[in-house]
Design a protein around this motif. Sequence first.
Motif, PDB file in Angstrom:
ATOM      1  N   CYS A  29       0.952  -1.361   0.175  1.00  0.00           N
ATOM      2  CA  CYS A  29      -0.060   0.068   0.008  1.00  0.00           C
ATOM      3  C   CYS A  29       0.766   1.404  -0.201  1.00  0.00           C
ATOM      4  N   SER A  32       0.083   5.523   2.867  1.00  0.00           N
ATOM      5  CA  SER A  32       0.776   6.313   3.881  1.00  0.00           C
ATOM      6  C   SER A  32       2.237   6.070   4.032  1.00  0.00           C
ATOM      7  N   ASN A  35       4.014   2.238   3.943  1.00  0.00           N
ATOM      8  CA  ASN A  35       3.992   1.229   2.782  1.00  0.00           C
ATOM      9  C   ASN A  35       3.989  -0.204   3.155  1.00  0.00           C
ATOM     10  N   CYS A  36       2.826  -0.696   3.793  1.00  0.00           N
ATOM     11  CA  CYS A  36       2.671  -1.813   4.197  1.00  0.00           C
ATOM     12  C   CYS A  36       2.733  -2.877   3.361  1.00  0.00           C
ATOM     13  N   CYS A  46      -3.300   0.306   9.541  1.00  0.00           N
ATOM     14  CA  CYS A  46      -4.363   0.831   9.904  1.00  0.00           C
ATOM     15  C   CYS A  46      -5.479   0.079  10.017  1.00  0.00           C
ATOM     16  N   ARG A  49      -7.353  -1.185   5.539  1.00  0.00           N
ATOM     17  CA  ARG A  49      -6.775  -1.647   4.167  1.00  0.00           C
ATOM     18  C   ARG A  49      -6.371  -2.935   4.220  1.00  0.00           C
TER      19      ARG A  49
HETATM   20  S1  SF4 Z   1      -2.292  -0.021   4.618  1.00  0.00           S
HETATM   21 FE1  SF4 Z   1      -2.941   1.777   6.093  1.00  0.00          FE
HETATM   22  S2  SF4 Z   1      -1.178   2.100   7.401  1.00  0.00           S
HETATM   23 FE2  SF4 Z   1      -0.341   0.486   5.841  1.00  0.00          FE
HETATM   24  S3  SF4 Z   1       0.516   2.028   4.091  1.00  0.00           S
HETATM   25 FE3  SF4 Z   1      -1.466   1.643   3.633  1.00  0.00          FE
HETATM   26  S4  SF4 Z   1      -2.706   3.459   4.740  1.00  0.00           S
HETATM   27 FE4  SF4 Z   1      -0.794   3.247   5.704  1.00  0.00          FE
END
Ligand code: SF4
Length: 494
Positions: A29, A32, A35-36, A46, A49
């Motif tokens: 992702c 933010s 970058n999970c 979070c 997602r």
């Molecule tokens: S999954 Fe959530 S915490 Fe992780 S990068 Fe995406 S928005 Fe950020």
Amino acid sequence: MDTTKNKNWTLESSPAKLEEILPGGVVKCHLSPRNCVIQEGKVGFCKVRGNRGGRLVTLNYGKGVHSTEETIETEAVFHFAPGERILSLGNIGCMLNCGYCHNWKTSQAKYVTDKDVYYYTPEQVVETALKHGIRVISWTYNDPVVWHEFILDTAKLAKEAGLINLYKSAFFISEEAIDELLPVIDIFSISLKSISPEYYRKVTTGWVEPVLAGIKKVYDAGKYVEVSTLMVTDISDDEETARKISQWVLDELGPNVPLHFVRFHPDYKMSNSIRTPVDRLLKARDVARSMGVEHVYLGNVNDVEGTNTSCNNCNALLVTRYGLNAEIIGLDSKGCCSQCGHDAHFKLLGEHQANAPVELREDALAAYEKRKFEWHGDIVSLHAQVLNTEDFEQTVYLRRNYTDGHNSDWKSLTLRPHESYRFIIAKARIDETGPEVWLPNGVNSNLHEVFDRAHFPTESIEEIGISQNDITPTIGYEGKQNMYEQVIKLVSQA
Ligand code: SF4
């Protein structure tokens, strides 16, 4: 808005933007800076997602807390249309986990209960704002970053309808995501918690560098920006913090960008503390002003110097504020001092007639139920949530009581058939004792005590009673309370 309660909010998902597909059915992702990297069936930090079938999805599209009519001052925006009514929308989840978060029951997805989740379409949000004569939609509370797709869709529609979009955020967000926001967001109110990398890592679980870069990016793009900093007692309420934040604002933005020093209240994992002493906030303001920041304000305080705006040239009073209310008294239509013409750096939207006082005799309300609330301690604002259960329009009336026995003018709110509407009432004068809300048959109500600016209370006084403790929310976090000591130690070693 669908007011159906108790659906399982985690079940339905929608395609997410800012996706990178990795080998082996894994996704990354890019919303933010975390970058999970997310495995099939799992969620990111979070928790809103996740990876479903090898694709990045959002679990909270169109799902949020009840929309709420507030004033623009609630969002630490003081120089854009003072006193303007806004429609605030918060969602579920957050890319941070700040130890003092006062919205932890919605920002931390594991604490969200289905009863607090409402379901929206972009069209419904815009329609609600237009129907109630509201000109600004605010994306706020838990944090808008993790509601990216729904905000982009709705803000675009809102803009096409002539509305303004305000983004109130901790702004731990990627550059790519900011690029997608810039075409639709007009106002950015950013919470810069500190300038210290150690503080960010420990207290927020994020890191400061992308926040600073993001603020600069939206400012350089020509967006309207205000910055606020929570001054946490004995941790970030010192002159040095005020000096560093002010220097950064002066170096990277400009002296005209309004800066807010905000009073902290104990909450969540940092409940074992006290509110920020007001003299430290006043000192921070003095520091920032002496360094050249032109517009410096205090947040979450009433009855002290530091919330009004005076002309920096002739000292005439331009805007008065009390709590979350504001009144323009000395500005011309260009946002300049009406006495000397000095530019006071205001953006104004022009006269607005909605929600004007109404003529009413109390005996006309004989069949109405009266609900009265008294301000007490730090509880000087309230969310009232009203539901019209009838098939026809109904009108709710509101007025304020004063210590001398007099009342304010009446205000009215018209509800569509079966409409649920939530609005803030904030103490507007020092001698105001509280509000009265008058309800016709078939309109139900819940009142929620608001602890501070941009706090979204999930429990009503009908559920938990009137707060006996004026500072810490009645239903508190039940986990460990050792973060405050750890951060104090960290700060003292820095
Ligand atoms: S999954 Fe959530 S915490 Fe992780 S990068 Fe995406 S928005 Fe950020």
